[in-house]
Design an enzyme around this catalytic site. Sequence first.
Site, PDB file in Angstrom:
ATOM      1  N   THR A   1      -1.637   8.862   2.224  1.00  0.00           N
ATOM      2  CA  THR A   1      -1.624   7.201   2.567  1.00  0.00           C
ATOM      3  C   THR A   1      -2.487   6.966   4.134  1.00  0.00           C
ATOM      4  O   THR A   1      -2.916   7.340   4.687  1.00  0.00           O
ATOM      5  CB  THR A   1       0.212   6.818   2.600  1.00  0.00           C
ATOM      6  OG1 THR A   1       0.295   7.169   3.770  1.00  0.00           O
ATOM      7  CG2 THR A   1       0.844   7.569   1.474  1.00  0.00           C
TER       8      THR A   1
ATOM      9  N   LYS B   1      12.857   7.878  13.236  1.00  0.00           N
ATOM     10  CA  LYS B   1      12.774   8.105  12.285  1.00  0.00           C
ATOM     11  C   LYS B   1      14.807   8.972  12.180  1.00  0.00           C
ATOM     12  O   LYS B   1      15.334   8.854  11.303  1.00  0.00           O
ATOM     13  CB  LYS B   1      11.694   9.521  11.298  1.00  0.00           C
ATOM     14  CG  LYS B   1      11.102   8.589  11.357  1.00  0.00           C
ATOM     15  CD  LYS B   1      11.514   7.209   9.620  1.00  0.00           C
ATOM     16  CE  LYS B   1       9.978   6.392   9.366  1.00  0.00           C
ATOM     17  NZ  LYS B   1      10.282   5.577   8.498  1.00  0.00           N
TER      18      LYS B   1
ATOM     19  N   SER C   1       0.838  -1.358  -0.472  1.00  0.00           N
ATOM     20  CA  SER C   1       0.255   0.444  -0.137  1.00  0.00           C
ATOM     21  C   SER C   1       0.478   1.491  -0.026  1.00  0.00           C
ATOM     22  O   SER C   1       2.178   1.281   0.306  1.00  0.00           O
ATOM     23  CB  SER C   1      -0.799  -0.088   1.158  1.00  0.00           C
ATOM     24  OG  SER C   1      -0.320   0.141   2.520  1.00  0.00           O
TER      25      SER C   1
ATOM     26  N   SER D   1      11.690  10.145   7.006  1.00  0.00           N
ATOM     27  CA  SER D   1      11.058  11.480   7.026  1.00  0.00           C
ATOM     28  C   SER D   1      11.264  12.409   7.213  1.00  0.00           C
ATOM     29  O   SER D   1      12.261  12.972   7.657  1.00  0.00           O
ATOM     30  CB  SER D   1       9.498  10.808   7.826  1.00  0.00           C
ATOM     31  OG  SER D   1       8.304  12.099   8.212  1.00  0.00           O
TER      32      SER D   1
ATOM     33  N   TYR E   1       8.574   8.779  16.757  1.00  0.00           N
ATOM     34  CA  TYR E   1       8.584   7.910  15.452  1.00  0.00           C
ATOM     35  C   TYR E   1       9.703   8.977  14.983  1.00  0.00           C
ATOM     36  O   TYR E   1      10.039   8.686  13.781  1.00  0.00           O
ATOM     37  CB  TYR E   1       7.120   8.562  14.370  1.00  0.00           C
ATOM     38  CG  TYR E   1       7.307   8.380  13.529  1.00  0.00           C
ATOM     39  CD1 TYR E   1       7.331   7.692  12.624  1.00  0.00           C
ATOM     40  CD2 TYR E   1       6.969  10.176  12.444  1.00  0.00           C
ATOM     41  CE1 TYR E   1       6.903   7.637  10.983  1.00  0.00           C
ATOM     42  CE2 TYR E   1       6.978  10.386  10.538  1.00  0.00           C
ATOM     43  CZ  TYR E   1       7.338   8.795  10.160  1.00  0.00           C
ATOM     44  OH  TYR E   1       7.514   8.448   9.106  1.00  0.00           O
TER      45      TYR E   1
END
Length: 285
Positions: free
Chosen positions: A187, A155, A15, A138, A151
Site C-alpha cells: 500500500t 498501535k 485505498s 499492526s 506509530y
Amino acid sequence: MSYASRVVWITGASSGIGEALAKALLEQGAEVILSGRRAEALQAVADLAPERTLVLPFETTDYARLPELVEQAWSWRGRVDLLINNAGISQRSLALDTSFSVYRQLIEVDYLAPLALTQELLPRMVEQGSGQVAVVSSVAGKVGTALRTGYCGAKHAVVGYFEALRAEVEEAYGIGVSIILPGSVRTDIARNALEGAGTARGRSDTNIDNGIDPEDAAKTILDGLAAREHDIVVAEGMEQGALQLRTADPEKLFMITSKEGARLAKVRAELGAGASVDPDAVNRH
C-alpha cells in the site's frame, strides 16, 4: 458466514487495505458504507455497486461530527453489522528527530479516532443485541521497532483498548471484537508516513513494496472476521516470526530489534541529526 446483505462500515476505504476490503465485500453482496477523506476515490469504489454503497466522507479526527455521521450510517439500512476501523497513518523517524506534534498526530489518527467512532456506534450495537467491531492495528501493535516509536505507541494503545472492550462486550452483549495485525502490505503506508518534522515521507520501503498483495490481505481479514477470530494476523516471514518471538523468546526479539536500532543510529551519525533515515539502511550497514 456469508457477507451477503450484511451492513459493513469501513474507514480508510479509498485505498490500500480498506479499498481491497470494500471491493471484496461488494463482490460478496454486502451493503458497504465507505468512509475516508477523499470523496472522489470513495465514489470510484462505490461505482462498482452504487445500489449497495453509501459514500460517507469525513476526517477521522473530526470528533464533533461523529454523532451526525453515525446517525447517517445507521439510518441508511437501519443497522450496522460490522465496523472496520481501518484509517491510519504510519511513521518513519527516529525518536531523537521526532517532534511532539508528530506523536500527537499519530495518537489522534491511529488511536483516538477509532476509539471515538467505536464509542459512538457501540451503544446502538448493544441496543440491537448484535454486531462486530474490528480495528486495523499492526504487527507494530505487538512488537516495538525502530523508526516507529509513535506509530508503535498508538498501535499498542489500540490493542489495549480493543482487548479490554472485548472483555466487556463479547459475552455480555454478543458483540465480537477483532484486532487485525498486518505486517508489510503493498500500500502507500510508507509513502504517506510522517517523518520527524511532520511531513509526508514521499517514498516507499522495500519491505512494503515486496509485501502482501492487498487483495490477499483482504481475504485473510474477511475470513478471520467471519470466524470471529480475536487476533487476525496478516504477516509472513520475519514479521510473522517477530510476533511469535514476542511470546516464545522476547529477549531474543529485543536483541534483534536493538541491533537494527544500532545500525540506524550509525546511519544517523553519518548523515547528521534531523536527517531522514532510510529504513532500508539496515540492509546496507
